[in-house]
Each structure stands twice: as structure tokens, then as C-alpha cells.
Write a protein that holds these residues in place. Structure first.
Motif, PDB file in Angstrom:
ATOM      1  N   THR A 129       0.827  -1.208   0.000  1.00  0.00           N
ATOM      2  CA  THR A 129       0.000   0.000   0.000  1.00  0.00           C
ATOM      3  C   THR A 129       0.858   1.254   0.000  1.00  0.00           C
ATOM      4  OG1 THR A 129      -1.707  -1.208   1.207  1.00  0.00           O
ATOM      5  CG2 THR A 129      -1.912   1.170   1.144  1.00  0.00           C
ATOM      6  N   ASN A 130       1.976   1.220   0.709  1.00  0.00           N
ATOM      7  CA  ASN A 130       2.862   2.374   0.782  1.00  0.00           C
ATOM      8  C   ASN A 130       3.412   2.777  -0.593  1.00  0.00           C
ATOM      9  OD1 ASN A 130       6.084   3.246   1.605  1.00  0.00           O
ATOM     10  ND2 ASN A 130       4.389   4.326   2.573  1.00  0.00           N
ATOM     11  N   GLN A 131       3.472   1.839  -1.523  1.00  0.00           N
ATOM     12  CA  GLN A 131       3.958   2.156  -2.867  1.00  0.00           C
ATOM     13  C   GLN A 131       2.947   3.001  -3.652  1.00  0.00           C
ATOM     14  OE1 GLN A 131       7.113   1.380  -2.838  1.00  0.00           O
ATOM     15  NE2 GLN A 131       6.553   0.310  -0.935  1.00  0.00           N
ATOM     16  N   SER A 132       1.721   3.109  -3.137  1.00  0.00           N
ATOM     17  CA  SER A 132       0.691   3.957  -3.763  1.00  0.00           C
ATOM     18  C   SER A 132       0.447   5.229  -2.969  1.00  0.00           C
ATOM     19  CB  SER A 132      -0.630   3.180  -3.888  1.00  0.00           C
ATOM     20  OG  SER A 132      -0.486   2.076  -4.743  1.00  0.00           O
TER      21      SER A 132
ATOM     22  N   LEU B 192      -1.123   8.637  -4.280  1.00  0.00           N
ATOM     23  CA  LEU B 192      -1.915   8.418  -5.487  1.00  0.00           C
ATOM     24  C   LEU B 192      -3.404   8.432  -5.137  1.00  0.00           C
ATOM     25  CD1 LEU B 192       0.109   5.556  -7.236  1.00  0.00           C
ATOM     26  CD2 LEU B 192       0.195   8.020  -7.691  1.00  0.00           C
ATOM     27  N   PRO B 193      -4.266   8.815  -6.079  1.00  0.00           N
ATOM     28  CA  PRO B 193      -5.706   8.853  -5.789  1.00  0.00           C
ATOM     29  C   PRO B 193      -6.316   7.458  -5.787  1.00  0.00           C
ATOM     30  CG  PRO B 193      -5.307   9.494  -8.059  1.00  0.00           C
ATOM     31  CD  PRO B 193      -3.955   9.366  -7.420  1.00  0.00           C
TER      32      PRO B 193
ATOM     33  N   HIS C  18     -13.481   7.835   5.493  1.00  0.00           N
ATOM     34  CA  HIS C  18     -12.843   7.493   4.220  1.00  0.00           C
ATOM     35  C   HIS C  18     -11.615   6.608   4.477  1.00  0.00           C
ATOM     36  CE1 HIS C  18     -15.494  10.179   2.138  1.00  0.00           C
ATOM     37  NE2 HIS C  18     -15.106  11.210   2.852  1.00  0.00           N
ATOM     38  N   PRO C  19     -11.534   5.445   3.824  1.00  0.00           N
ATOM     39  CA  PRO C  19     -10.465   4.479   4.115  1.00  0.00           C
ATOM     40  C   PRO C  19      -9.177   4.767   3.341  1.00  0.00           C
ATOM     41  CG  PRO C  19     -11.967   3.541   2.515  1.00  0.00           C
ATOM     42  CD  PRO C  19     -12.503   4.915   2.846  1.00  0.00           C
ATOM     43  N   THR C  20      -8.548   5.900   3.635  1.00  0.00           N
ATOM     44  CA  THR C  20      -7.376   6.320   2.870  1.00  0.00           C
ATOM     45  C   THR C  20      -6.051   5.841   3.446  1.00  0.00           C
ATOM     46  OG1 THR C  20      -7.402   8.386   4.120  1.00  0.00           O
ATOM     47  CG2 THR C  20      -8.502   8.399   1.974  1.00  0.00           C
ATOM     48  N   GLY C  21      -6.041   5.365   4.680  1.00  0.00           N
ATOM     49  CA  GLY C  21      -4.756   5.122   5.331  1.00  0.00           C
ATOM     50  C   GLY C  21      -4.462   3.712   5.782  1.00  0.00           C
ATOM     51  N   TYR C  22      -5.293   2.752   5.438  1.00  0.00           N
ATOM     52  CA  TYR C  22      -5.135   1.392   5.968  1.00  0.00           C
ATOM     53  C   TYR C  22      -4.187   0.549   5.134  1.00  0.00           C
ATOM     54  CZ  TYR C  22      -8.995   2.316   9.132  1.00  0.00           C
ATOM     55  OH  TYR C  22      -9.789   2.846  10.130  1.00  0.00           O
ATOM     56  N   PRO C  23      -3.472  -0.372   5.828  1.00  0.00           N
ATOM     57  CA  PRO C  23      -3.432  -0.553   7.280  1.00  0.00           C
ATOM     58  C   PRO C  23      -2.748   0.631   7.943  1.00  0.00           C
ATOM     59  CG  PRO C  23      -1.824  -1.997   6.229  1.00  0.00           C
ATOM     60  CD  PRO C  23      -2.589  -1.342   5.130  1.00  0.00           C
ATOM     61  N   LEU C  24      -3.195   0.954   9.147  1.00  0.00           N
ATOM     62  CA  LEU C  24      -2.698   2.137   9.839  1.00  0.00           C
ATOM     63  C   LEU C  24      -2.319   1.817  11.280  1.00  0.00           C
ATOM     64  CD1 LEU C  24      -5.241   2.990  11.810  1.00  0.00           C
ATOM     65  CD2 LEU C  24      -6.085   4.125   9.765  1.00  0.00           C
ATOM     66  N   TYR C  25      -1.546   2.740  11.862  1.00  0.00           N
ATOM     67  CA  TYR C  25      -1.148   2.620  13.265  1.00  0.00           C
ATOM     68  C   TYR C  25      -2.114   3.456  14.097  1.00  0.00           C
ATOM     69  CZ  TYR C  25       1.725   2.288  17.446  1.00  0.00           C
ATOM     70  OH  TYR C  25       2.178   2.009  18.711  1.00  0.00           O
TER      71      TYR C  25
ATOM     72  N   LEU D 227      -9.555  10.627  -3.512  1.00  0.00           N
ATOM     73  CA  LEU D 227      -8.784  11.002  -2.335  1.00  0.00           C
ATOM     74  C   LEU D 227      -7.451  10.254  -2.336  1.00  0.00           C
ATOM     75  CD1 LEU D 227     -11.548  10.980   0.429  1.00  0.00           C
ATOM     76  CD2 LEU D 227     -10.574  12.970  -0.752  1.00  0.00           C
ATOM     77  N   ALA D 228      -6.434  10.872  -1.805  1.00  0.00           N
ATOM     78  CA  ALA D 228      -5.086  10.289  -1.864  1.00  0.00           C
ATOM     79  C   ALA D 228      -4.892   9.215  -0.801  1.00  0.00           C
ATOM     80  CB  ALA D 228      -4.046  11.384  -1.685  1.00  0.00           C
ATOM     81  N   ILE D 229      -4.182   8.165  -1.190  1.00  0.00           N
ATOM     82  CA  ILE D 229      -3.773   7.126  -0.248  1.00  0.00           C
ATOM     83  C   ILE D 229      -2.668   7.698   0.632  1.00  0.00           C
ATOM     84  CG2 ILE D 229      -2.582   4.908  -0.061  1.00  0.00           C
ATOM     85  CD1 ILE D 229      -4.138   3.997  -2.487  1.00  0.00           C
ATOM     86  N   GLU D 230      -2.769   7.448   1.948  1.00  0.00           N
ATOM     87  CA  GLU D 230      -1.792   8.012   2.867  1.00  0.00           C
ATOM     88  C   GLU D 230      -1.147   6.963   3.772  1.00  0.00           C
ATOM     89  OE1 GLU D 230      -3.718  10.044   6.261  1.00  0.00           O
ATOM     90  OE2 GLU D 230      -5.542   9.996   5.045  1.00  0.00           O
ATOM     91  N   ALA D 231      -1.294   5.695   3.437  1.00  0.00           N
ATOM     92  CA  ALA D 231      -0.774   4.626   4.281  1.00  0.00           C
ATOM     93  C   ALA D 231       0.761   4.633   4.327  1.00  0.00           C
ATOM     94  CB  ALA D 231      -1.267   3.270   3.776  1.00  0.00           C
ATOM     95  N   PRO D 232       1.349   4.341   5.482  1.00  0.00           N
ATOM     96  CA  PRO D 232       0.665   4.007   6.731  1.00  0.00           C
ATOM     97  C   PRO D 232       0.247   5.264   7.485  1.00  0.00           C
ATOM     98  CG  PRO D 232       3.032   3.848   7.065  1.00  0.00           C
ATOM     99  CD  PRO D 232       2.828   4.215   5.623  1.00  0.00           C
ATOM    100  N   ALA D 233      -1.050   5.370   7.730  1.00  0.00           N
ATOM    101  CA  ALA D 233      -1.580   6.520   8.437  1.00  0.00           C
ATOM    102  C   ALA D 233      -1.430   6.333   9.948  1.00  0.00           C
ATOM    103  CB  ALA D 233      -3.048   6.722   8.073  1.00  0.00           C
TER     104      ALA D 233
END
Length: 250
Positions: free
Chosen positions: A128-131, A134-135, A187-194, A241-247
Motif C-alpha cells: 500500500t505504501n507504494q501507492s 496516489l488517488p 474514508h479508508p485512505t490510510g489502511y493498514p494504519l497505526y 482522495l489520496a492514499i496516505e498509508a501508513p496513516a
């Protein structure tokens, strides 16, 4: 009508949707700084472990993930943005963690991993971090349309002893408070997250389970068809919306 709504959900967000807020937008500046810190974000420990697993060949003699797919930064860029996606062999959609585990089982001859295991969370966090940045771009495969509709039904259906739906909190009451906690738009933009409350990394399925427990409903199983359908709907709702993992989340 439902098909038309599904197409609208997959379209780029219109100006009217510019007021969408992610959990990052609602956090304190201190927590935002922690998430943005290239060293201080605790979720990066899982990303680094996932990178090592991606590059390591299993003891079954099969190729490593990198041996099949190539360099992760290139090969995995954009992958998380379009999941969940259809699996031909299962004849149903799977989420990203499910796809990663299926690849391990099918192509590396390894046993399946527990859904909330550090190993699967790490691999999923790395991919996920490789994205990151990205939207979210939901897969337009028409076979997913009915599943998105099921997810929307789950999102709007009252459940549990408290007789509440996801939509009542995350649409109608978003921005308000439940006791001292801010109600996010979901909005599920950051999973998996801490999550600081968990003191560890966690999946979107774990968050679903927490919410269902909160309304005193029986949670579905991790990786279940219900959670995949719900994620499909939420990813369509969050398209662009932009992916922000790991959030990081409170």
C-alpha cells in the motif's frame, strides 16, 4: 438507477465533493507531523518488515514476490489504489490483504496467514505504501457493481442493539462528537494504519469490527464477503482522495 449511481461514484470527485475530509484532516497538527515524519511514523516499522518479506525467497523453493513481480516501488505502484478487485478463481472480489495471501498460497506454496498477523499487515502496508499520494481509483470491472451495492446497503442499514447505521454517524453526524471523540467521515485512505488506541498496526476489517462492536452488533469475519463489499463501497465513496498509508490515527 443503482447502476447509474455506481458509475457516478466511480467518476472523479466533483467540486461539490471538495468538502470531503479524511482522518488526517481532522487530526491535531502534532499527530499530522507524526504521520508525515519519515522516521517517526511507527507504521513504517511494518512497511520495512514488509519490504524484507517481499524480497525474501520462501523456504518452499518458490520465487520471492520480487522475483515474480519485480521491484516493489515500480511493480506495486498504484496497486492498492484499485483494490478490492475481482479474483477469477474464487469468482468474487478480494481485498488487497486477501490477494497477497492468495499469492503466497498459490504461487509460493506457503500456508495462509492470520488476517491481523504482523506478517500480513506488514506485506499489505509495504504494498500500500507504494501507492502513497496516489488517488483512490476503484476498479471499474462491472462484476463489482453488485458488490458495491451490497456494500452501500450495509453502510445504510441499521444494526445492533443501538439500531444505528454507518451512514448515520459518518454521513449525517460527521464532524460532530461521540463523547470526546470526533466522528470522521470514514474514508479508508490510510489502511493498514497505526492506531494509538491499539498501540499497533491494524486493518480496515479491524476498524469495521470495532464499529460493529460499538453499536452492539455481531461483527463479520475478517476478509468476509460483507467486509469486502463494504470496502468496495467506501473506496468508491472516497474515489479521488489520496492514499496516505501508513496513516496514524488517535
Amino acid at each position: 438507477m443503482r447502476a447509474a449511481l455506481a458509475l457516478l461514484l466511480l467518476a472523479p470527485p466533483a467540486a461539490a465533493q471538495d468538502d470531503r475530509r479524511t482522518g488526517y484532516d481532522d487530526m491535531t497538527p502534532e499527530l499530522q507531523a507524526m504521520q508525515d515524519d519519515p522516521v517517526g511514523n511507527p507504521g513504517l516499522f511494518w512497511v520495512l518488515d514488509g519490504e524484507a518479506m517481499y524480497s525474501a525467497a520462501p523456504d518452499t523453493g518458490a520465487e520471492s514476490c520480487a522475483g515474480c513481480h519485480g521491484d516493489g516501488e515500480t511493480a506495486m505502484s498504484g496497486v492498492a489504489a484499485r483494490y478490492p478487485a475481482w479474483d477469477e478463481a474464487l469468482d468474487r472480489p478480494v481485498d488487497l490483504a486477501g490477494r497477497i495471501d492468495l499469492c503466497r498460497v498459490r504461487h509460493q506454496g506457503l500456508p495462509p496467514l492470520e488476517r491481523e498477523s504482523d506478517a500480513l499487515l506488514s506485506l499489505t502496508a509495504y504494498v500500500t505504501n507504494q501507492s502513497r499520494g496516489l488517488p483512490i481509483a476503484p476498479d471499474p470491472d462491472p462484476r463489482l457493481d453488485g458488490w458495491r451495492e451490497q456494500g452501500e446497503d450495509l453502510f445504510t442499514t441499521r444494526m445492533g442493539q443501538l439500531n444505528l447505521s454507518c451512514a448515520q454517524c459518518h454521513d449525517d453526524l460527521a464532524g460532530g462528537h461521540l463523547a470526546a471523540a470526533l466522528i470522521p467521515q470514514g474514508h479508508p485512505t490510510g489502511y493498514p494504519l497505526y492506531r494509538l488506541e491499539w498501540e499497533t498496526m491494524g486493518s480496515l476489517d479491524r476498524r469495521f469490527g470495532n464499529c460493529m462492536f460499538g453499536v452492539r452488533a455481531e461483527p463479520f469475519g475478517a476478509g468476509s464477503a460483507e467486509y469486502v463489499a463494504l470496502e468496495l463501497y467506501l473506496k468508491a465513496r472516497a474515489a479521488g482522495l489520496a492514499i496516505e498509508a501508513p496513516a496514524i490515527r488517535p
